[in-house]
Design an enzyme around this catalytic site. Structure first.
Site, short mmCIF file in Angstrom:
data_model
loop_
_atom_site.label_atom_id
_atom_site.label_comp_id
_atom_site.label_asym_id
_atom_site.label_seq_id
_atom_site.Cartn_x
_atom_site.Cartn_y
_atom_site.Cartn_z
N ASN A 4 -4.84 13.75 51.03
CA ASN A 4 -6.02 12.95 50.72
C ASN A 4 -7.14 13.17 51.73
OD1 ASN A 4 -3.74 11.35 52.13
ND2 ASN A 4 -5.62 10.42 52.90
N ASP A 35 -6.15 7.78 47.91
CA ASP A 35 -4.97 8.35 48.56
C ASP A 35 -4.09 9.08 47.56
OD1 ASP A 35 -3.24 9.02 50.62
OD2 ASP A 35 -2.11 7.16 50.52
N GLU A 47 -4.39 9.91 57.51
CA GLU A 47 -4.77 8.51 57.71
C GLU A 47 -5.29 8.28 59.13
OE1 GLU A 47 -2.14 9.21 55.52
OE2 GLU A 47 -3.69 8.63 54.09
#
Lengths: 552, 111
Positions: free
Chosen positions: A256, A298, A190
């Site tokens: 992800n 995700d 992220e």
């Protein structure tokens, strides 16, 4: 002389820490019921114990025998290890050795990391555990170091720096020791990292190899990333892999993409949302299988790759099983990575019509087609997936996988983030979409069909690990603090004990001096508590501790 | 006369004490709110909750942050406090200003 006798008597009372565990010990897994030497309780990550002193009848007499304060108010997700009567466990801020029978602290070694570090941690300040090998303990630190400690004293033996945390990299993973190599993953998809898996020399901490999970120009699969998008392509590796010692192969899931917005990096984006079969000595990729190419949602695939032998078409087959975050339950042939079957295991799934049995690729719905055109959509499951990190248990007797599954979706709107080192690199705005009813179920899943033999709903979803035993029991816990036992065949709830905080830990069991013990950490603070906005948890205080239970 | 002087002195002390209290700031403009909401969503929400809603156990419930204590907010964000890391070397002052504008609303758009 008296003093000498007293010292000898005291030494005899202390847990034995004389012999260092070997590679052969690590391979015994749960066949050795007196120790718990592996993350996942064995290299196959089955989290199944043959112990049965605690069973369907006796479980009602299960009581706490000791409790140990972590002196920590973060998410307690660490899995304890037990070796010769000593229990080893971690928090984000310390490593501890305790007398497994009494809870008496033998040593505690604190960890310092710069106060800026939590900036680059998306989903809770966490340590998931440790590895033991030849008298040493191996763990990772939030600021991306790998550390070895002397198991007898807690003294730091070496510390190796993996990468600069200020660029978004952190470590919460419990290391794996396979074929004599300490293997670690990384967090930070992220934050626009380029993910990898590392190998380290257990004696010296020397860096042996790094395998990138985001293919670059030196890899033929680098062409699945346009331009230099691979540099921030994500692919984190924050859950410990499984290991098949016969095949000398480690199976490690990857996270992800960075950013989530698929239009910022059109292509399959290898090796994100995949499982990698690695040679532990070199890190070389033997094969890969990608669950979610060009993933927008995700649907991180780091969570555990469970190994088992299943009867496939009348033939015992070495398989790998994964209750993937994308909502499909996969069974692969782990010798070559070929798909055997993949079936939906959650109630509502709108992003794909199914998995193509030939190619193994998801068949996108119109919703996903629209998202890939940059449109906002409602999507199920949401970004926390059909199952998040919470590890499952596979019971080879019932042939069922016990999993804490999730039941909520999201409004998803793609955005185009600008990369700034040390800040988030999301690529989407999301809002949760809640069901009218339970947000999660503990399910007993048939791995070959994805269908549940039974399910136990929970309004606030469970985020704890699962343990199953030959006593016919399944253990897990709730975010509201209840540690629970269920009948493995029927799902009937047989017992519970309310701990002082929410349970996000990974239960383990062992037998010592004729007594079966079960340990689990309590301590709320993970992704759901922080990021769901579920105010029903406001009456669950933070505060980490370890609970150990036995029959009265 | 002495009594009057004492009364005046007492009143002025009260006035001084009142002026030392933090002044409530005017609500943010819709543009300021939108910028703050976006930054909050990107940088803060995964610990402090979507739209500032969280159970307040593992992280601070910012809806309870005093809406008139700008100095405390800036100090906590820049230098960190307890589990809150310091942000002064990565966030620009105008970004902290925008997040403060959003936090002051308790997550509710100005009417």
């Amino acid at each position: 002389m008296r003093k000498l006798l007293l010292a000898a008597a005291l030494a005899a009372l202390l847990p034995c820490t004389g012999r260092a565990q070997t590679a052969a010990d690590l391979m015994k897994g749960t066949q050795d019921t007196s120790n718990v030497l592996n993350y996942g309780m064995s290299y196959d990550l089955q989290r199944f114990s043959p112990l049965k002193q605690i069973d369907r009848q006796t479980v009602k007499r299960l009581v706490p025998v000791w409790n140990y304060s972590y002196d920590d108010n973060k998410s307690e997700e660490s899995q304890p290890l037990i070796y010769q009567g000593v229990l080893y466990v971690t928090t984000n801020g310390a490593t501890m050795a305790l007398d497994a029978k009494t809870g008496q602290q033998l040593w505690k070694t604190k960890i310092d990391y710069p106060p800026e570090t939590p900036r680059i941690v998306c989903c809770g300040i966490i340590s998931r555990g440790l590895a033991l090998y030849e008298g040493k303990i191996f763990r990772t630190t939030l600021d991306a170091n790998v550390v070895a400690l002397d198991a007898k004293t807690g003294k730091e033996l070496w510390r190796s720096h993996a990468i600069d945390f200020k660029n978004g990299y952190s470590m919460t993973v419990a290391p794996l020791v396979a074929d004599g190599v300490v293997i670690t993953g990384i967090s930070g998809a992220e934050y626009g990292i380029r993910g990898f898996i590392d190998g380290w020399d257990p004696d010296t901490g020397k860096h042996l190899w790094r395998t990138y999970t985001v293919a670059g120009p030196d890899d033929p699969n680098g062409k699945t990333w346009p331009g230099d998008t691979y540099l921030h392509g994500g692919g984190s590796t924050w859950i410990t892999g499984s290991f098949d010692p016969d095949l000398h192969t480690v199976y490690w899931g990857t996270g992800n993409t960075g950013s989530w917005n698929p239009t910022t990096h059109p292509g399959d984006n290898l090796y994100t949302c995949s499982v990698l079969a690695l040679d532990p000595k070199t890190g070389k990729i033997k094969w890969h299988f990608q669950f979610s190419p060009n993933d927008p949602y995700d649907y991180d695939s780091v969570a555990e790759m469970v190994l088992a032998t299943l009867d496939i078409g009348g033939k015992p087959t070495k398989v790998l099983m994964d209750a993937n975050r994308n909502g499909f339950f996969y069974v692969l042939d782990r010798t070559d990575g070929k798909l055997i079957t993949a079936n939906q295991y959650i109630d509502k799934l709108t992003w794909a019509k199914g998995i193509d049995p030939e190619s193994g690729r998801p068949i996108p719905t119109e919703i996903t087609d629209n998202v890939r055109k940059g449109q906002a959509q409602e999507v199920w499951p949401g970004a926390m997936g059909g199952k998040n990190w919470s590890p499952v248990s596979f019971n080879p007797e019932t042939k069922l996988v016990y999993a804490n599954t999730l039941n909520f979706g999201m409004h998803y709107k793609p955005t185009t983030p600008q990369f700034r080192a040390g800040l988030t690199y999301w690529g989407a705005d999301i809002d949760w979409v809640w069901p009218n009813g339970p947000r999660g179920y503990l399910k007993a899943i048939d791995p070959m069909t994805g269908k549940a033999k039974w399910e136990q709903p929970s309004d606030i979803p469970r985020f704890a690990g699962v343990l199953s035993t030959a006593g016919g029991l399944v253990f897990t816990g709730k975010l509201t603090g209840e540690f629970e036992a269920f009948d493995a065949d029927t799902g009937a709830k047989l017992w519970q004990f309310k701990t002082g905080s929410g349970i996000e830990g990974q239960p383990v069991t062992w037998q010592q001096d004729g007594v079966q013990y079960i340990a689990v950490s309590s301590g709320i603070g993970g992704v759901y508590a922080l990021f769901s906005g579920d105010e029903r948890l406001s009456a669950v205080p933070a505060g980490g501790s370890l609970w150990v239970f036995a029959l009265q | 006369m002495k009594r009057v002087a004492a009364l005046v002195a007492g009143l002025s002390l009260c006035a001084f004490a009142a002026s030392a209290q933090p002044k409530p700031e005017p609500p943010p403009t819709p543009q300021e709110f939108a910028k703050g909401e976006e930054l909050f969503g990107s940088i803060c929400s995964h610990c402090h909750g979507p739209h500032m809603v969280n159970p307040g156990n593992a992280s601070f419930d910012l809806r309870k942050f005093p809406h008139d204590d700008r100095a405390r907010f800036f100090n906590d964000v820049m230098n960190g406090k307890k589990s809150m890391p310091p942000w002064k070397d990565v966030l620009h002052p105008d970004e902290i200003e925008a997040i403060w504008a959003y936090v002051r609303t308790g997550g509710k758009a100005p009417q």
